[in-house]
Design a protein around this motif. Sequence first.
Motif, PDB file in Angstrom:
ATOM      1  N   SER A  94       0.816  -1.358   0.140  1.00  0.00           N
ATOM      2  CA  SER A  94       0.049  -0.030   0.028  1.00  0.00           C
ATOM      3  C   SER A  94       0.841   0.994   0.019  1.00  0.00           C
ATOM      4  N   ARG A  95       1.967   1.138   0.780  1.00  0.00           N
ATOM      5  CA  ARG A  95       2.786   2.389   0.677  1.00  0.00           C
ATOM      6  C   ARG A  95       3.234   2.759  -0.739  1.00  0.00           C
ATOM      7  N   GLY A  96       3.934   1.693  -1.335  1.00  0.00           N
ATOM      8  CA  GLY A  96       4.335   1.965  -2.684  1.00  0.00           C
ATOM      9  C   GLY A  96       3.244   2.651  -3.644  1.00  0.00           C
ATOM     10  N   LEU A  97       2.146   2.327  -3.745  1.00  0.00           N
ATOM     11  CA  LEU A  97       1.013   2.776  -4.269  1.00  0.00           C
ATOM     12  C   LEU A  97       0.514   3.924  -4.092  1.00  0.00           C
ATOM     13  N   LEU A  98       0.603   4.364  -2.666  1.00  0.00           N
ATOM     14  CA  LEU A  98       0.067   5.733  -1.941  1.00  0.00           C
ATOM     15  C   LEU A  98       1.052   6.654  -2.537  1.00  0.00           C
ATOM     16  N   ILE A  99       2.513   6.523  -2.479  1.00  0.00           N
ATOM     17  CA  ILE A  99       3.531   7.540  -2.690  1.00  0.00           C
ATOM     18  C   ILE A  99       3.709   7.631  -4.146  1.00  0.00           C
ATOM     19  N   TYR A 111       0.537   5.327 -11.053  1.00  0.00           N
ATOM     20  CA  TYR A 111      -0.891   4.539 -10.748  1.00  0.00           C
ATOM     21  C   TYR A 111      -1.779   5.670  -9.938  1.00  0.00           C
ATOM     22  N   VAL A 112      -2.918   5.805 -10.670  1.00  0.00           N
ATOM     23  CA  VAL A 112      -4.018   6.786  -9.908  1.00  0.00           C
ATOM     24  C   VAL A 112      -5.128   5.759  -9.456  1.00  0.00           C
ATOM     25  N   GLY A 113      -5.087   4.533  -9.811  1.00  0.00           N
ATOM     26  CA  GLY A 113      -5.943   3.598  -9.399  1.00  0.00           C
ATOM     27  C   GLY A 113      -5.719   2.275  -9.722  1.00  0.00           C
TER      28      GLY A 113
END
Length: 331
Positions: A211-216, A248-250
């Motif tokens: 989740s961290r990788g996708l959020l940042i 990635y925005v989604g």
Amino acid sequence: MAGYKLAIYGAIGANVAIAVTKFTVAGITGSSAMLSEGVHSAVDTFNGLLLLVGIRLSQRPATPEHPFGHGKELYFWSLIVAVLIFGLGGGVAFFEGVQHIRHPEPMRDPTWNYVVLAAAALFEGISFSIALRQFLKQAGATPFWEAVHRSKDPTTYTVLAEDAAALAGLTIAAIGIALSHSLDMPVLDGAASVLIGLLLAGVATLLTWESRGLLIGEGIRPETAQAIRDLALAQPSVRDVGRVLSMYVGPDDVLVTMDLDFDEGTDAAKAAAAIGKVEQQVRARFPMIRRLFIESGSAPVQQRWSRPDAVRPPVETPADPEPPPPLPGSP
């Protein structure tokens, strides 16, 4: 996404019933491992609700404040799920196990423990099989672990990880209860609870990392970026391609920007045609790239922003102004 919604709904229903039963039996038998498993099921129930909230919020349309939509809502709520697994699930189980080791209590009739564990394993196995079937369908021919790493939809690996951890936790609880009862060593029941806590903490750490990788702002894989560059370089007039910037925005929505350097003398019409062809090829090969922005890096500004068929009006040079009349009395 609909398939994973079904898996989440099924997991929520099963976890509610299992959690109530586990807490009841833990109170009757005094099993620390069973109490930890009850906490585990309760946390999984709440986590399923949070995943549904994340799915719903992520599907909201774009707004002026969020022009790229709300796809990252799903990443945020999956991070909250991971934190809850670590704090509530793993933390409470570990604490309960340590307390039971320090102050062991003899286990009363363990029969109901085995009945509940068997029923829980059945329901968790059904939930896991549904989630696994949906995941393998989406992964296609990609190897399992590679598909898990490549997946950008938290509902895929979160549901799989929770169900797998639940089955592993049930196994640990069953072994701990059996050894504690057969060897008359209540401390082993507490040790099983500690292991369940460590298991949940490990799973939560992996989910948090993803989740961290996708959020940042995690972008596409290097090989995907290279494939996009190769498509652009295949155009006759393209001399070079700048860095392919992506994010990635989604789960199925990627933003990509790139610069193309054209050969000297390439007019605006040819540059526009090359950009259009690159866009068409990239979107056809990578459907998840829904937002693609390509700029010309070396074309002159005049050509870049002018229509090729536009005719510039002649620039008129103003005539020299007439000299002012001489002042009276001047030579």
